[in-house]
Design a protein around this motif. Structure first.
Motif, PDB file in Angstrom:
ATOM      1  N   TYR A   1       5.291   9.095 -15.536  1.00 49.02           N
ATOM      2  CA  TYR A   1       6.245  10.188 -15.617  1.00 49.02           C
ATOM      3  C   TYR A   1       7.523   9.802 -14.857  1.00 49.02           C
ATOM      4  CZ  TYR A   1       2.679  13.560 -17.207  1.00 49.02           C
ATOM      5  OH  TYR A   1       1.721  14.237 -17.928  1.00 49.02           O
TER       6      TYR A   1
ATOM      7  N   GLY B   1      15.101  17.771  -8.582  1.00 54.92           N
ATOM      8  CA  GLY B   1      15.273  19.154  -8.991  1.00 54.92           C
ATOM      9  C   GLY B   1      14.634  19.508 -10.321  1.00 54.92           C
ATOM     10  N   GLN B   2      13.971  18.534 -10.942  1.00 57.03           N
ATOM     11  CA  GLN B   2      13.330  18.749 -12.250  1.00 57.03           C
ATOM     12  C   GLN B   2      11.820  18.555 -12.137  1.00 57.03           C
ATOM     13  OE1 GLN B   2      15.268  19.394 -15.139  1.00 57.03           O
ATOM     14  NE2 GLN B   2      16.996  19.524 -13.709  1.00 57.03           N
ATOM     15  N   GLY B   3      11.118  19.031 -13.148  1.00 59.41           N
ATOM     16  CA  GLY B   3       9.702  18.712 -13.223  1.00 59.41           C
ATOM     17  C   GLY B   3       9.497  17.326 -13.820  1.00 59.41           C
ATOM     18  N   PRO B   4       8.328  16.732 -13.637  1.00 56.36           N
ATOM     19  CA  PRO B   4       8.064  15.409 -14.223  1.00 56.36           C
ATOM     20  C   PRO B   4       8.140  15.444 -15.744  1.00 56.36           C
ATOM     21  CG  PRO B   4       6.411  15.964 -12.558  1.00 56.36           C
ATOM     22  CD  PRO B   4       7.204  17.210 -12.810  1.00 56.36           C
TER      23      PRO B   4
ATOM     24  N   GLN C   1      -4.895  15.858 -14.836  1.00 59.31           N
ATOM     25  CA  GLN C   1      -4.224  14.642 -14.393  1.00 59.31           C
ATOM     26  C   GLN C   1      -4.043  14.663 -12.882  1.00 59.31           C
ATOM     27  OE1 GLN C   1      -0.679  13.937 -16.744  1.00 59.31           O
ATOM     28  NE2 GLN C   1      -1.692  14.740 -18.586  1.00 59.31           N
TER      29      GLN C   1
ATOM     30  N   PHE D   1      -2.133  12.709  -9.696  1.00 49.91           N
ATOM     31  CA  PHE D   1      -0.921  11.926  -9.512  1.00 49.91           C
ATOM     32  C   PHE D   1      -0.961  11.056  -8.269  1.00 49.91           C
ATOM     33  CE2 PHE D   1       2.133  13.493 -12.654  1.00 49.91           C
ATOM     34  CZ  PHE D   1       1.455  14.596 -13.154  1.00 49.91           C
TER      35      PHE D   1
ATOM     36  N   PHE E   1      -1.565  24.400 -16.280  1.00 49.24           N
ATOM     37  CA  PHE E   1      -1.879  23.769 -15.010  1.00 49.24           C
ATOM     38  C   PHE E   1      -0.896  24.212 -13.940  1.00 49.24           C
ATOM     39  CE2 PHE E   1      -4.875  20.445 -16.436  1.00 49.24           C
ATOM     40  CZ  PHE E   1      -4.719  20.556 -17.797  1.00 49.24           C
TER      41      PHE E   1
ATOM     42  N   TYR F   1       0.363  22.915 -10.100  1.00 50.00           N
ATOM     43  CA  TYR F   1       0.366  21.837  -9.123  1.00 50.00           C
ATOM     44  C   TYR F   1       1.218  22.259  -7.939  1.00 50.00           C
ATOM     45  CZ  TYR F   1      -1.530  18.414 -12.477  1.00 50.00           C
ATOM     46  OH  TYR F   1      -2.330  17.725 -13.362  1.00 50.00           O
TER      47      TYR F   1
ATOM     48  N   GLN G   1       3.637  20.445  -4.926  1.00 48.80           N
ATOM     49  CA  GLN G   1       4.287  19.183  -4.598  1.00 48.80           C
ATOM     50  C   GLN G   1       5.015  19.315  -3.272  1.00 48.80           C
ATOM     51  OE1 GLN G   1       7.170  17.558  -7.426  1.00 48.80           O
ATOM     52  NE2 GLN G   1       6.602  15.487  -6.830  1.00 48.80           N
TER      53      GLN G   1
ATOM     54  N   PRO H   1       2.626  15.358  -7.254  1.00 53.14           N
ATOM     55  CA  PRO H   1       2.007  16.674  -7.457  1.00 53.14           C
ATOM     56  C   PRO H   1       0.509  16.649  -7.153  1.00 53.14           C
ATOM     57  CG  PRO H   1       3.467  16.128  -9.285  1.00 53.14           C
ATOM     58  CD  PRO H   1       3.316  14.888  -8.458  1.00 53.14           C
TER      59      PRO H   1
ATOM     60  N   LEU I   1       4.615  23.714  -9.185  1.00 56.56           N
ATOM     61  CA  LEU I   1       4.934  23.326 -10.561  1.00 56.56           C
ATOM     62  C   LEU I   1       3.908  23.891 -11.528  1.00 56.56           C
ATOM     63  CD1 LEU I   1       5.657  19.547  -9.878  1.00 56.56           C
ATOM     64  CD2 LEU I   1       7.372  21.239 -10.501  1.00 56.56           C
TER      65      LEU I   1
ATOM     66  N   GLN J   1      -0.260  22.150 -21.518  1.00 54.62           N
ATOM     67  CA  GLN J   1      -0.828  21.043 -22.292  1.00 54.62           C
ATOM     68  C   GLN J   1      -1.197  21.589 -23.665  1.00 54.62           C
ATOM     69  OE1 GLN J   1      -4.890  19.294 -21.361  1.00 54.62           O
ATOM     70  NE2 GLN J   1      -3.562  17.644 -20.634  1.00 54.62           N
TER      71      GLN J   1
ATOM     72  N   LEU K   1       1.606  16.667 -20.619  1.00 60.14           N
ATOM     73  CA  LEU K   1       1.955  17.874 -19.894  1.00 60.14           C
ATOM     74  C   LEU K   1       3.465  18.082 -19.979  1.00 60.14           C
ATOM     75  CD1 LEU K   1      -0.115  17.563 -16.582  1.00 60.14           C
ATOM     76  CD2 LEU K   1      -0.556  19.092 -18.505  1.00 60.14           C
TER      77      LEU K   1
ATOM     78  N   PHE L   1       6.265  20.143 -18.021  1.00 64.06           N
ATOM     79  CA  PHE L   1       6.431  20.834 -16.753  1.00 64.06           C
ATOM     80  C   PHE L   1       7.654  21.745 -16.746  1.00 64.06           C
ATOM     81  CE2 PHE L   1       3.498  19.058 -13.625  1.00 64.06           C
ATOM     82  CZ  PHE L   1       3.021  17.932 -14.262  1.00 64.06           C
ATOM     83  N   GLY L   2       7.584  22.804 -15.929  1.00 64.76           N
ATOM     84  CA  GLY L   2       8.764  23.557 -15.555  1.00 64.76           C
ATOM     85  C   GLY L   2       9.471  22.865 -14.407  1.00 64.76           C
ATOM     86  N   LYS L   3      10.595  23.463 -13.967  1.00 67.57           N
ATOM     87  CA  LYS L   3      11.372  22.853 -12.890  1.00 67.57           C
ATOM     88  C   LYS L   3      10.789  23.162 -11.514  1.00 67.57           C
ATOM     89  CE  LYS L   3      15.770  22.797 -15.364  1.00 67.57           C
ATOM     90  NZ  LYS L   3      17.195  23.219 -15.354  1.00 67.57           N
TER      91      LYS L   3
END
Lengths: 111, 113
Positions: free
Chosen positions: A35, A40-43, A100, A102, B34, B36, B38, B44, B87, B91, B101, B103-105
């Motif tokens: 990824y 500031g963003q998601g993966p 998943q 990480f 999901f 997570y 971080q 995450p 986060l 999926q 996946l 993801f949002g921000k």
């Protein structure tokens, strides 16, 4: 149980140089993911491997990014040549089924 | 195209002040949602997976719920160590074994002592 290992943790390069990241997944996990996470963003998924075959690389910029997973265990992600916009954290994840897990990521800065 | 929107972007709470984080999603067919956590400089950390509307899961001070359009992460009596970015990811069902996946921000939570 050991988690996902990644190296290096940090890398600083000049634009147009090349760089490689390494990932060792959780033992027994057949699926491996790379990824990209911009600040500031998601993966965002770049590529998914199942054993040593590619399942999904639709979002991988193939003109400069490449990845391989020889022998279905470790994986390497390469960028050649790097651009300023490649500055990000590169995360590796692995899974046995749907969940998943990480690694700590590699923070890349391109100057 | 699958989309995930998280709100608020940032949330400051006093220690012990309960609140909720929102995750709205659109997906062609949901295999799983999901959550997570971080922490700065880390990858995450998996918290929960929710599979169907009405499902709830709990872990310590966190409870996640799921409807057909959104998910909530409820934080009860938070402590400073709960400070992190949370986060949400969806999926979808897809062929050929893809477990992508989206993801949002994220929501950056700060809990003040």
């Amino acid at each position: 149980e050991a988690g996902v290992a990644q190296s290096p943790r940090y890398k600083i390069i000049e634009k147009r140089q090349s760089v490689a990241f390494w990932c060792n997944p959780i033992s027994g996990h057949a699926t491996l993911y790379w990824y990209q996470q911009i600040l500031g963003q998601g993966p965002k998924l770049l590529i998914q491997f199942q054993n040593n075959g590619v399942v999904d690389d639709s979002q991988l910029p193939k003109d400069r990014f490449s990845a391989e997973r020889l022998k279905g265990v470790d994986s390497t992600l390469k960028i050649q040549p790097a651009k300023l916009e490649d500055s990000a954290v590169y995360l590796c994840a692995s899974s046995l089924a749907g969940t998943q897990y990480f690694g700590p990521g590699t923070r890349l800065t391109v100057l | 195209e699958d989309q995930v929107t998280q709100s608020p972007e940032a949330l400051r709470l006093q220690e012990g002040e309960s609140s909720s984080l929102n995750c709205s999603y659109t997906v062609s067919g949901l295999r799983g949602l999901f959550w997570y956590r971080q922490d700065p400089g880390k990858g995450p950390e998996f918290l929960f997976t929710l599979y169907s509307a009405g499902e709830e899961k709990e872990k310590e001070r966190l409870k996640a719920t799921l409807t057909k359009k959104e998910s909530f992460l409820h934080i009860t009596a938070p402590k400073p160590e709960d400070s992190a970015t949370y986060l949400c990811a969806v999926q979808p069902y897809s062929g050929a074994g893809s477990y992508q996946l989206t993801f949002g921000k994220g929501t950056k939570l700060s809990v003040i002592p």
